[in-house]
Write a protein that holds these residues in place. Structure first.
Motif, mmCIF file in Angstrom:
data_model
loop_
_atom_site.group_PDB
_atom_site.id
_atom_site.type_symbol
_atom_site.label_atom_id
_atom_site.label_comp_id
_atom_site.label_asym_id
_atom_site.label_seq_id
_atom_site.Cartn_x
_atom_site.Cartn_y
_atom_site.Cartn_z
ATOM 1 N N GLU A 96 0.865 -1.167 0.067
ATOM 2 C CA GLU A 96 0.060 -0.006 0.000
ATOM 3 C C GLU A 96 0.965 1.061 0.017
ATOM 4 O O GLU A 96 0.251 2.254 -0.311
ATOM 5 N N VAL A 115 -4.634 3.095 -1.269
ATOM 6 C CA VAL A 115 -5.917 2.075 -0.903
ATOM 7 C C VAL A 115 -7.065 2.311 -1.519
ATOM 8 O O VAL A 115 -7.517 3.179 -2.198
ATOM 9 N N SER A 118 -11.940 3.935 2.762
ATOM 10 C CA SER A 118 -11.609 4.330 4.029
ATOM 11 C C SER A 118 -11.376 3.347 5.318
ATOM 12 O O SER A 118 -10.598 3.145 6.103
ATOM 13 N N SER A 119 -12.159 2.033 4.805
ATOM 14 C CA SER A 119 -11.992 0.683 5.603
ATOM 15 C C SER A 119 -10.481 0.306 5.603
ATOM 16 O O SER A 119 -10.001 -0.145 6.570
ATOM 17 N N ALA A 120 -10.029 0.322 4.152
ATOM 18 C CA ALA A 120 -8.601 0.224 3.795
ATOM 19 C C ALA A 120 -7.549 0.770 4.511
ATOM 20 O O ALA A 120 -6.695 0.445 5.210
ATOM 21 N N ARG A 122 -8.450 2.267 7.570
ATOM 22 C CA ARG A 122 -8.222 2.067 8.762
ATOM 23 C C ARG A 122 -7.489 0.777 9.165
ATOM 24 O O ARG A 122 -6.682 0.711 10.081
ATOM 25 N N ARG A 123 -7.674 -0.396 8.438
ATOM 26 C CA ARG A 123 -7.106 -1.639 8.599
ATOM 27 C C ARG A 123 -5.585 -1.246 8.380
ATOM 28 O O ARG A 123 -4.774 -2.019 9.204
ATOM 29 N N PHE A 124 -4.976 -0.621 7.382
ATOM 30 C CA PHE A 124 -3.522 -0.196 7.239
ATOM 31 C C PHE A 124 -3.055 0.336 8.597
ATOM 32 O O PHE A 124 -2.160 -0.079 9.279
ATOM 33 N N VAL A 126 -4.254 0.210 11.691
ATOM 34 C CA VAL A 126 -4.408 -0.814 12.680
ATOM 35 C C VAL A 126 -3.286 -1.811 12.621
ATOM 36 O O VAL A 126 -2.835 -2.122 13.681
ATOM 37 N N GLU A 127 -3.616 -2.435 11.625
ATOM 38 C CA GLU A 127 -2.805 -3.795 11.505
ATOM 39 C C GLU A 127 -1.391 -3.729 10.750
ATOM 40 O O GLU A 127 -0.731 -4.680 11.286
ATOM 41 N N ARG A 128 -1.227 -2.497 10.152
ATOM 42 C CA ARG A 128 0.218 -2.406 9.833
ATOM 43 C C ARG A 128 1.151 -1.364 10.258
ATOM 44 O O ARG A 128 2.385 -1.591 10.305
ATOM 45 N N THR A 140 -3.573 10.276 11.201
ATOM 46 C CA THR A 140 -3.806 9.832 9.662
ATOM 47 C C THR A 140 -4.432 11.400 8.928
ATOM 48 O O THR A 140 -5.326 11.768 9.485
#
Length: 156
Positions: A96, A115, A118-120, A122-124, A126-128, A140
Motif C-alpha cells: 500500500e 488504498v 476508508s476501511s482499508a 483503517r485496516r492499514f 491498525v494492522e500495519r 492520519t
C-alpha cells in the motif's frame, strides 16, 4: 561537487519532467540543438548523477487504490537506531505504501499510502502501523488532491 547546471541542462530537466518518454530527436527539436548535442547533454546529466532514473506514473484510481492518505508515525523512545531501521524496512515493503519519509518534527515518519477506501485506511493503520512493536502513535490525514512537481531521488 557537481558541475552547475546551465540553461540547457535546466530545460532538459523541465522537458523530461513533463514527458520522460520523450525521444532524443524530440528533445533536440525542443532545445533547438543537434540530436548528438541533446544526447551528449543528457548522458552528462546521467553521468553526473543529476538524472537518476526515468519513472512511470501509475494512476492509483485505475489500480483500485483511489484513496490516498499520509500517516504520521511516532516511534517509542529507546533503541532509536534499531527502531528506525526496523520500521523503515517494514514500511517500505508494504504494497500500500507509495513513499516513506523519515522526518524531523513531531513525527518520525510520514507514510504515503494508496488504498481502495476508508476501511482499508483503517485496516492499514491498525494492522500495519500501530501493531508494529516500535510505533507509539499515528496520525492520519486523508489526501483530497495533490500535485507533484517532480520526483526526488532516494536518500540511500
Amino acid at each position: 561537487m557537481t558541475e552547475p547546471l546551465d540553461a540547457v541542462d535546466e530545460r532538459i530537466l523541465a522537458l523530461l519532467g513533463a514527458d520522460a518518454r520523450m525521444t532524443n530527436a524530440a528533445l533536440a527539436a525542443q532545445l533547438g540543438v543537434a540530436p548528438s548535442t541533446a544526447h551528449s547533454r543528457m548522458r552528462s546529466l546521467v553521468d553526473r548523477g543529476v538524472v537518476t532514473g526515468f519513472h512511470a506514473a501509475a494512476d492509483q484510481t485505475a489500480l483500485g487504490r483511489g484513496l490516498q492518505a499520509v500517516i504520521g508515525v511516532t516511534l517509542r523512545p529507546g533503541a532509536r537506531h534499531e527502531s528506525i531501521r526496523a520500521f523503515t524496512h517494514h514500511a517500505r515493503r508494504l504494497p500500500e505504501v507509495l513513499q516513506v519519509f523519515f522526518v524531523g518534527g513531531s513525527d518520525d515518519f510520514l507514510v504515503h499510502i494508496a488504498v481502495a477506501d476508508s476501511s482499508a485506511v483503517r485496516r492499514f493503520v491498525v494492522e500495519r502501523m500501530s501493531a508494529h512493536a516500535s510505533v507509539a502513535s499515528t496520525r492520519t490525514s486523508i489526501i483530497f488532491e495533490y500535485h507533484r512537481n517532480g520526483l526526488a531521488a532516494d536518500f540511500d
